[in-house]
Design a protein around this motif. Structure first.
Motif, PDB file in Angstrom:
ATOM      1  N   ILE A   1      36.662 -71.162 -50.908  1.00  0.00           N
ATOM      2  CA  ILE A   1      36.113 -72.199 -51.968  1.00  0.00           C
ATOM      3  C   ILE A   1      36.886 -73.673 -51.939  1.00  0.00           C
ATOM      4  O   ILE A   1      36.169 -74.785 -52.185  1.00  0.00           O
ATOM      5  CB  ILE A   1      36.039 -71.693 -53.291  1.00  0.00           C
ATOM      6  N   VAL A   2      38.137 -73.549 -52.099  1.00  0.00           N
ATOM      7  CA  VAL A   2      38.888 -74.606 -51.970  1.00  0.00           C
ATOM      8  C   VAL A   2      38.830 -75.586 -50.837  1.00  0.00           C
ATOM      9  O   VAL A   2      38.650 -76.724 -50.762  1.00  0.00           O
ATOM     10  CB  VAL A   2      40.614 -74.331 -52.224  1.00  0.00           C
ATOM     11  N   ARG A   3      38.604 -74.737 -49.473  1.00  0.00           N
ATOM     12  CA  ARG A   3      38.589 -75.281 -48.222  1.00  0.00           C
ATOM     13  C   ARG A   3      37.393 -76.311 -48.314  1.00  0.00           C
ATOM     14  O   ARG A   3      37.150 -77.388 -48.000  1.00  0.00           O
ATOM     15  CB  ARG A   3      38.550 -74.655 -47.043  1.00  0.00           C
ATOM     16  N   ALA A   4      36.199 -75.481 -48.812  1.00  0.00           N
ATOM     17  CA  ALA A   4      34.930 -76.092 -48.658  1.00  0.00           C
ATOM     18  C   ALA A   4      34.872 -77.278 -49.616  1.00  0.00           C
ATOM     19  O   ALA A   4      34.021 -78.312 -49.340  1.00  0.00           O
ATOM     20  CB  ALA A   4      33.996 -75.045 -49.226  1.00  0.00           C
ATOM     21  N   GLN A   5      35.468 -77.118 -50.866  1.00  0.00           N
ATOM     22  CA  GLN A   5      35.367 -78.459 -51.701  1.00  0.00           C
ATOM     23  C   GLN A   5      35.969 -79.573 -50.970  1.00  0.00           C
ATOM     24  O   GLN A   5      35.648 -80.524 -51.142  1.00  0.00           O
ATOM     25  CB  GLN A   5      36.039 -77.864 -52.964  1.00  0.00           C
ATOM     26  N   ALA A   6      37.201 -79.284 -50.270  1.00  0.00           N
ATOM     27  CA  ALA A   6      38.082 -80.336 -49.679  1.00  0.00           C
ATOM     28  C   ALA A   6      37.112 -81.190 -48.820  1.00  0.00           C
ATOM     29  O   ALA A   6      37.283 -82.304 -48.493  1.00  0.00           O
ATOM     30  CB  ALA A   6      39.391 -80.053 -49.014  1.00  0.00           C
ATOM     31  N   VAL A   7      36.288 -80.071 -47.965  1.00  0.00           N
ATOM     32  CA  VAL A   7      35.496 -80.831 -46.870  1.00  0.00           C
ATOM     33  C   VAL A   7      34.391 -81.456 -47.242  1.00  0.00           C
ATOM     34  O   VAL A   7      33.986 -82.779 -46.848  1.00  0.00           O
ATOM     35  CB  VAL A   7      35.125 -79.731 -45.953  1.00  0.00           C
ATOM     36  N   ARG A   8      33.919 -81.097 -48.497  1.00  0.00           N
ATOM     37  CA  ARG A   8      32.679 -81.688 -49.075  1.00  0.00           C
ATOM     38  C   ARG A   8      33.020 -82.845 -50.007  1.00  0.00           C
ATOM     39  O   ARG A   8      32.049 -83.747 -50.500  1.00  0.00           O
ATOM     40  CB  ARG A   8      31.876 -80.628 -50.038  1.00  0.00           C
ATOM     41  N   ASN A   9      34.238 -82.836 -50.580  1.00  0.00           N
ATOM     42  CA  ASN A   9      34.607 -83.693 -51.603  1.00  0.00           C
ATOM     43  C   ASN A   9      33.747 -84.076 -52.848  1.00  0.00           C
ATOM     44  O   ASN A   9      33.466 -85.022 -53.444  1.00  0.00           O
ATOM     45  CB  ASN A   9      34.807 -85.089 -50.657  1.00  0.00           C
ATOM     46  N   THR A  10      33.070 -82.623 -53.176  1.00  0.00           N
ATOM     47  CA  THR A  10      32.325 -82.761 -54.406  1.00  0.00           C
ATOM     48  C   THR A  10      32.490 -81.283 -54.851  1.00  0.00           C
ATOM     49  O   THR A  10      32.952 -80.421 -54.266  1.00  0.00           O
ATOM     50  CB  THR A  10      30.784 -83.043 -54.032  1.00  0.00           C
ATOM     51  N   PRO A  11      32.220 -81.090 -56.097  1.00  0.00           N
ATOM     52  CA  PRO A  11      32.385 -79.814 -56.835  1.00  0.00           C
ATOM     53  C   PRO A  11      31.582 -78.591 -55.897  1.00  0.00           C
ATOM     54  O   PRO A  11      30.333 -78.762 -55.899  1.00  0.00           O
ATOM     55  CB  PRO A  11      32.281 -79.699 -58.065  1.00  0.00           C
ATOM     56  N   VAL A  12      32.147 -77.446 -55.733  1.00  0.00           N
ATOM     57  CA  VAL A  12      31.493 -76.356 -55.247  1.00  0.00           C
ATOM     58  C   VAL A  12      31.320 -75.525 -56.205  1.00  0.00           C
ATOM     59  O   VAL A  12      32.309 -75.054 -56.947  1.00  0.00           O
ATOM     60  CB  VAL A  12      32.258 -75.528 -54.057  1.00  0.00           C
ATOM     61  N   VAL A  13      29.961 -75.033 -56.476  1.00  0.00           N
ATOM     62  CA  VAL A  13      29.682 -74.110 -57.436  1.00  0.00           C
ATOM     63  C   VAL A  13      29.682 -72.712 -57.187  1.00  0.00           C
ATOM     64  O   VAL A  13      29.332 -71.793 -57.930  1.00  0.00           O
ATOM     65  CB  VAL A  13      28.374 -74.583 -58.367  1.00  0.00           C
ATOM     66  N   THR A  14      30.024 -72.304 -55.818  1.00  0.00           N
ATOM     67  CA  THR A  14      29.948 -70.718 -55.609  1.00  0.00           C
ATOM     68  C   THR A  14      30.828 -70.027 -56.592  1.00  0.00           C
ATOM     69  O   THR A  14      31.829 -70.287 -56.942  1.00  0.00           O
ATOM     70  CB  THR A  14      30.464 -70.863 -54.156  1.00  0.00           C
ATOM     71  N   THR A  15      30.394 -68.980 -57.071  1.00  0.00           N
ATOM     72  CA  THR A  15      31.022 -67.923 -57.626  1.00  0.00           C
ATOM     73  C   THR A  15      31.558 -66.931 -56.915  1.00  0.00           C
ATOM     74  O   THR A  15      30.978 -66.412 -55.773  1.00  0.00           O
ATOM     75  CB  THR A  15      30.359 -67.153 -58.783  1.00  0.00           C
ATOM     76  N   VAL A  16      32.543 -66.295 -57.434  1.00  0.00           N
ATOM     77  CA  VAL A  16      33.183 -64.941 -56.800  1.00  0.00           C
ATOM     78  C   VAL A  16      33.017 -63.949 -57.988  1.00  0.00           C
ATOM     79  O   VAL A  16      33.587 -64.058 -58.996  1.00  0.00           O
ATOM     80  CB  VAL A  16      34.612 -65.190 -56.664  1.00  0.00           C
ATOM     81  N   GLU A  17      32.022 -63.182 -57.560  1.00  0.00           N
ATOM     82  CA  GLU A  17      31.789 -61.975 -58.594  1.00  0.00           C
ATOM     83  C   GLU A  17      31.871 -60.547 -58.148  1.00  0.00           C
ATOM     84  O   GLU A  17      32.115 -60.357 -56.946  1.00  0.00           O
ATOM     85  CB  GLU A  17      30.046 -62.032 -58.791  1.00  0.00           C
ATOM     86  N   PRO A  18      32.218 -59.976 -59.040  1.00  0.00           N
ATOM     87  CA  PRO A  18      32.659 -58.460 -58.908  1.00  0.00           C
ATOM     88  C   PRO A  18      31.633 -57.917 -58.091  1.00  0.00           C
ATOM     89  O   PRO A  18      30.276 -58.026 -58.157  1.00  0.00           O
ATOM     90  CB  PRO A  18      32.827 -57.823 -60.419  1.00  0.00           C
ATOM     91  N   LEU A  19      32.103 -56.987 -57.207  1.00  0.00           N
ATOM     92  CA  LEU A  19      31.071 -56.139 -56.428  1.00  0.00           C
ATOM     93  C   LEU A  19      30.550 -55.136 -57.329  1.00  0.00           C
ATOM     94  O   LEU A  19      31.043 -54.557 -58.192  1.00  0.00           O
ATOM     95  CB  LEU A  19      32.074 -55.305 -55.319  1.00  0.00           C
ATOM     96  N   SER A  20      29.140 -55.195 -57.225  1.00  0.00           N
ATOM     97  CA  SER A  20      28.610 -54.371 -58.225  1.00  0.00           C
ATOM     98  C   SER A  20      27.320 -53.444 -57.081  1.00  0.00           C
ATOM     99  O   SER A  20      27.406 -53.704 -56.265  1.00  0.00           O
ATOM    100  CB  SER A  20      27.713 -55.038 -59.062  1.00  0.00           C
ATOM    101  N   ASP A  21      26.395 -52.737 -58.011  1.00  0.00           N
ATOM    102  CA  ASP A  21      25.403 -51.927 -57.286  1.00  0.00           C
ATOM    103  C   ASP A  21      24.707 -52.766 -56.118  1.00  0.00           C
ATOM    104  O   ASP A  21      24.376 -53.828 -56.595  1.00  0.00           O
ATOM    105  CB  ASP A  21      24.513 -51.219 -58.186  1.00  0.00           C
ATOM    106  N   TRP A  22      24.498 -52.241 -55.047  1.00  0.00           N
ATOM    107  CA  TRP A  22      23.786 -52.875 -53.982  1.00  0.00           C
ATOM    108  C   TRP A  22      22.371 -52.137 -53.721  1.00  0.00           C
ATOM    109  O   TRP A  22      22.426 -51.186 -53.761  1.00  0.00           O
ATOM    110  CB  TRP A  22      24.629 -53.019 -52.732  1.00  0.00           C
ATOM    111  N   TYR A  23      21.663 -52.907 -53.731  1.00  0.00           N
ATOM    112  CA  TYR A  23      20.107 -52.633 -53.570  1.00  0.00           C
ATOM    113  C   TYR A  23      19.532 -53.170 -52.251  1.00  0.00           C
ATOM    114  O   TYR A  23      19.286 -54.297 -52.258  1.00  0.00           O
ATOM    115  CB  TYR A  23      19.083 -52.657 -54.912  1.00  0.00           C
ATOM    116  N   VAL A  24      19.138 -52.296 -51.365  1.00  0.00           N
ATOM    117  CA  VAL A  24      18.684 -52.662 -50.254  1.00  0.00           C
ATOM    118  C   VAL A  24      17.052 -53.192 -50.409  1.00  0.00           C
ATOM    119  O   VAL A  24      16.248 -52.562 -51.039  1.00  0.00           O
ATOM    120  CB  VAL A  24      18.410 -51.577 -49.064  1.00  0.00           C
TER     121      VAL A  24
END
Length: 181
Positions: free
Chosen positions: A114-137
C-alpha cells in the motif's frame, strides 16, 4: 513448489480473475465473496450491498515463480485503489479495494505494498487490509467468466477486455505458456 494462497478484492471479480488466470506461477483463481456478515450469500445479495461482502478472488500460486509482492504490485496496477467503495461504474462496498492476508507475513507485505502504491500514485490509496474471514465460492457461472462469456458480454468488452489487453501487453514475458499479449 512453494504454494501460497491470497485473497484480494478490487471491484468486479471478473476483471481480476481474468488477469491473474494468465500469469505464470498462478495455479488457480476462484471468484467468491469475503468480509461480510451473512452466511452463504448469493451474487444477488452481495450486489445489493447489504451483506458486507466484497467480490474477491482467492489465488493459489507458486511463490518460487511469482512472489506475493509481485502479486500485490500487479493487484495495485490493475485497479484504481484510490476509489473508495467503487471501481468505475461499479459502486458499493462490495466493490471495495481490500487485501485479506492469510498470514502475518502477508499482512506486513500488504501494508508495505500500500505504501509503494501510494508513492507511485502520489495520491491516497484507500485499500484496506482486512482480517481473513469466511470465504464463499461464487456461483459456478462466475468462475472463468471472462474466458467463457467475455466476447459476448458488453460489460466485459468495455471494462475487462481493455484492462486485460493492457496488462498482457505490459507483462508479456510473465504470462503462462499459451497466453498471448
Amino acid at each position: 513448489m512453494s504454494t501460497e494462497t491470497t485473497t484480494l478484492a478490487a471491484g468486479c471479480f471478473w476483471c481480476i480473475e481474468a488477469v491473474f488466470d494468465g500469469l505464470a506461477g498462478i495455479d488457480s483463481v476462484e471468484s467468491g465473496y469475503i468480509g461480510g456478515h451473512v452466511p452463504d450469500p448469493t451474487y444477488k445479495e452481495v450486489c445489493g450491498g447489504a451483506t458486507g461482502h466484497a467480490e474477491a478472488v482467492r489465488i493459489t500460486f507458486d511463490s518460487d515463480v511469482v512472489s506475493y509482492d509481485e502479486i500485490l504490485d500487479i493487484f495495485f496496477e490493475i485497479h484504481d485503489p484510490t476509489q473508495l467503495n467503487r471501481q468505475g461504474n461499479d459502486v458499493g462496498t462490495q466493490y471495495r479495494s481490500a487485501i485479506f492476508p492469510h498470514s502475518p507475513a502477508q499482512e506486513a507485505a500488504a501494508r508495505a505494498a500500500i505504501v509503494r502504491a501510494q508513492a507511485v500514485r502520489n495520491t491516497p490509496v484507500v485499500t484496506t487490509v482486512e482480517p481473513l474471514s469466511d470465504w464463499y465460492v461464487a456461483e459456478d457461472y462466475h468462475q472463468e467468466y471472462f474466458e467463457r462469456e467475455g466476447a459476448a458480454n458488453p460489460y466485459c468488452q468495455i471494462v475487462v477486455a481493455p484492462k486485460l489487453a493492457k496488462f498482457r501487453q505490459r507483462h508479456a514475458a510473465r504470462l503462462k505458456d499459451g497466453v498471448t499479449a
